[in-house]
Design an enzyme around this catalytic site. Structure first.
Site, short mmCIF file in Angstrom:
data_model
loop_
_atom_site.label_atom_id
_atom_site.label_comp_id
_atom_site.label_asym_id
_atom_site.label_seq_id
_atom_site.Cartn_x
_atom_site.Cartn_y
_atom_site.Cartn_z
N ASP A 231 0.81 -1.22 0.00
CA ASP A 231 0.00 0.00 0.00
C ASP A 231 0.84 1.27 0.00
O ASP A 231 0.41 2.30 0.51
CB ASP A 231 -0.97 0.03 1.21
CG ASP A 231 -1.81 -1.20 1.30
OD1 ASP A 231 -2.28 -1.66 0.24
OD2 ASP A 231 -1.99 -1.73 2.41
N LYS B 263 2.18 2.31 -5.07
CA LYS B 263 2.83 1.85 -6.31
C LYS B 263 1.97 2.16 -7.55
O LYS B 263 2.49 2.50 -8.60
CB LYS B 263 3.10 0.34 -6.24
CG LYS B 263 4.11 -0.04 -5.19
CD LYS B 263 4.33 -1.53 -5.12
CE LYS B 263 3.16 -2.30 -4.54
NZ LYS B 263 2.84 -2.00 -3.14
N GLY C 233 -4.19 -4.09 -4.44
CA GLY C 233 -5.18 -3.07 -4.77
C GLY C 233 -4.44 -1.82 -5.18
O GLY C 233 -3.93 -1.09 -4.34
N HIS C 234 -4.29 -1.60 -6.48
CA HIS C 234 -3.54 -0.44 -6.95
C HIS C 234 -4.50 0.67 -7.33
O HIS C 234 -5.31 0.54 -8.25
CB HIS C 234 -2.64 -0.83 -8.13
CG HIS C 234 -1.52 -1.74 -7.71
ND1 HIS C 234 -0.73 -2.42 -8.59
CD2 HIS C 234 -1.05 -2.05 -6.48
CE1 HIS C 234 0.17 -3.11 -7.91
NE2 HIS C 234 -0.01 -2.91 -6.63
N GLN D 114 2.15 -5.84 -3.24
CA GLN D 114 2.46 -5.95 -1.81
C GLN D 114 3.77 -5.21 -1.50
O GLN D 114 4.11 -4.28 -2.20
CB GLN D 114 2.52 -7.41 -1.35
CG GLN D 114 1.17 -8.11 -1.31
CD GLN D 114 0.74 -8.69 -2.64
OE1 GLN D 114 1.51 -9.32 -3.32
NE2 GLN D 114 -0.49 -8.48 -3.02
P1 IMP Z 1 -2.85 -12.70 1.67
O1 IMP Z 1 -1.87 -12.16 0.69
O2 IMP Z 1 -4.28 -12.42 1.33
O3 IMP Z 1 -2.60 -14.13 2.00
O4 IMP Z 1 -2.62 -11.91 3.06
C1 IMP Z 1 -1.43 -12.05 3.84
C2 IMP Z 1 -1.04 -10.71 4.46
O5 IMP Z 1 -0.61 -9.82 3.45
C3 IMP Z 1 -2.17 -10.01 5.20
O6 IMP Z 1 -1.62 -9.31 6.30
C4 IMP Z 1 -2.68 -9.00 4.19
O7 IMP Z 1 -3.31 -7.91 4.78
C5 IMP Z 1 -1.38 -8.63 3.50
N1 IMP Z 1 -1.56 -8.15 2.13
C6 IMP Z 1 -1.79 -8.90 1.04
N2 IMP Z 1 -1.86 -8.13 -0.06
C7 IMP Z 1 -1.66 -6.87 0.35
C8 IMP Z 1 -1.58 -5.62 -0.34
O8 IMP Z 1 -1.70 -5.51 -1.55
N3 IMP Z 1 -1.34 -4.53 0.45
C9 IMP Z 1 -1.15 -4.63 1.79
N4 IMP Z 1 -1.21 -5.76 2.46
C10 IMP Z 1 -1.46 -6.88 1.75
#
Ligand code: IMP
Length: 429
Positions: A13, A16, A40-41, A224
């Site tokens: 977040d 990017k 989520g971009h 991420q």
């Molecule tokens: P998962 O990727 O859904 O398995 O989540 C694992 C961890 O990564 C959790 O803490 C999510 O909140 C975090 N996470 C996954 N994708 C994002 C992102 O795009 N931005 C911020 N945190 C993320």
């Protein structure tokens, strides 16, 4: 022409989407190499806000090739929705330039269900996005995964789903005591996706090889952030892919020598969504203020993001791990109202001081962040377009980040809009 990678150097977040959107104007090809619809971009153009979860942010630029690499776990349901929405908004007119690797693994309905069931039953939650990311990568590693090429072959697909359902339904019904899946329902649903994926899928490795031979400019779009990396993040509070720049190569099928420059994206402070350690977290009114001004709510799940001061210990590790050549500092304007601004320069654990992050998650929980305090600028940065126009205290803050991380700031963002950006060095130029 240069090839450039863009990665988040915090917990995701970082903003990017905005920078990838800016750089896409100079690129011929934009490639996503890991993650899935957990990302989520957010891109703001004028008063229009677009959030993309799966399709590379470069899609908003007409005439660019946008590629989903093999390292992405692809949810066809999200894909179909995003394509429909983008087309409605007038984008993707030339969809021959949207390509998907046949080697990308598919997110199946049981991945999403298992992700959500696991999260709802365990006491130590990760706080996943519930998009099936972990279970899909588990299947990839255990060789039970189903790829785009498998879906294209009806017989192979049927057999792979059947095999998977034997195990998945056993787990869902017997262990989680929930409702399983019927083979025919999945086959019917994915029949529609087969048509969609047939249109876009191809051998991305050979496509990118040709692009490189023609000296096309390629932008690799990370999702991420580095501290969500499955190896180098705050394990187990991480996502299930390698989010760092090293995965550009495996996740898109290009050689490690092909990238000339990695841009690290970070906020002027730190945020995290989901569970896990966060040494510089502010749980009082200062954190609430950051959340309010920065509109810090997850773009995928809407969850409030945890907020805190800039952590130079983590950022410095990220600069090393990713081979960062330049930084893009985002949301600097969120700090406008703060009298004092803090920077974490080391961690104290017991009687010792550390400038490297701990290996173990329990170490993170024990550490006391050590801060340097700087005077705030107490004036609005919104929409400042040149470095010279920045207040002196803002320049001092940026200089201190450069010193601590030993890397220069190339881009500064002073507001959500495309135009609220100061470009000191455009890596494509
Ligand atoms: P998962 O990727 O859904 O398995 O989540 C694992 C961890 O990564 C959790 O803490 C999510 O909140 C975090 N996470 C996954 N994708 C994002 C992102 O795009 N931005 C911020 N945190 C993320």
């Amino acid at each position: 022409m240069a090839n450039i990678g863009v990665v988040g150097i915090q917990w995701g977040d970082e903003g990017k989407g905005k920078i990838i959107d800016f750089l896409s104007a100079y690129a011929d090809v934009i490639v996503r190499f890991q993650g899935g619809a957990n990302a989520g971009h957010t891109i703001v153009i004028g008063d229009k806000k677009t959030i993309l979860h799966l399709i590379p942010s470069g899609i908003l630029h007409e005439g660019k090739y946008c590629v989903i690499g093999n390292g992405v776990v692809l949810d066809p349901e999200v894909l179909e929705k995003e394509i429909t929405e983008l087309k409605k908004l007038g984008y993707m007119k030339d969809d021959k330039k949207f390509l998907i690797s046949g080697l990308a693994h598919l997110i199946m309905p049981y991945h999403k269900k298992l992700d959500q069931l696991k999260e709802s039953r365990v006491t130590k939650k990760i706080g996943t996005t519930g998009r099936g990311i972990g279970p899909a990568y588990e299947d990839r590693t255990s060789r039970a995964g189903i790829r785009v090429v498998d879906l294209l072959n009806k017989k192979v697909f049927r057999e792979k789903v059947r095999e998977n359902l034997e195990v998945k339904n056993f787990l869902i019904r017997r262990y989680y005591k929930d409702e399983g899946f019927k083979l025919m329902d999945i086959l019917k649903k994915y029949d529609g996706y087969r048509k969609l994926l047939k249109k876009y899928s191809m051998d991305v490795v050979s496509f990118l090889e040709t692009c490189m031979a023609k000296k096309k400019a390629i932008l690799f779009e990370g999702a991420q952030g580095t501290f969500l990396d499955v190896d180098h993040g705050t394990y187990p509070y991480v996502t299930s892919s390698n989010t760092m720049a090293g995965n550009i190569f495996a996740g898109s099928g290009v050689p490690p020598t092909c990238v000339d420059y990695i841009l690290g994206i970070c906020k002027a402070y730190t945020t995290r969504v989901g569970e896990g350690p966060f040494p510089t977290e502010l749980s009082g009114p200062e954190g609430d203020l950051m959340r309010k001004i920065g509109d810090e709510y997850g773009s995928t799940t809407g969850r409030p993001r945890r907020c805190g001061w800039f952590d130079a210990v983590l950022a410095k590790r990220s600069v090393y791990l990713n081979g960062i050549k330049g930084l893009s500092i985002m949301k600097l304007d969120v700090l406008d109202g703060f009298e004092k601004i803090k920077l974490c320069t080391s961690y104290k654990i017991g009687k010792k001081y550390y400038t490297e992050p701990p290996m173990d998650v329990t170490g993170y929980y024990k550490c006391e962040p050590q801060y340097e305090e700087m005077d705030g600028w107490k004036t609005s940065l919104r929409d400042i377009k040149t470095y010279e126009d920045l207040p002196l205290n803002t320049k001092k803050y940026l200089k201190r980040i450069e010193e601590l991380l030993n890397v220069k700031v190339d881009i500064i963002s002073t507001g959500p809009d495309r135009n609220s950006t100061i470009i000191l060095h455009n890596p494509f130029r």
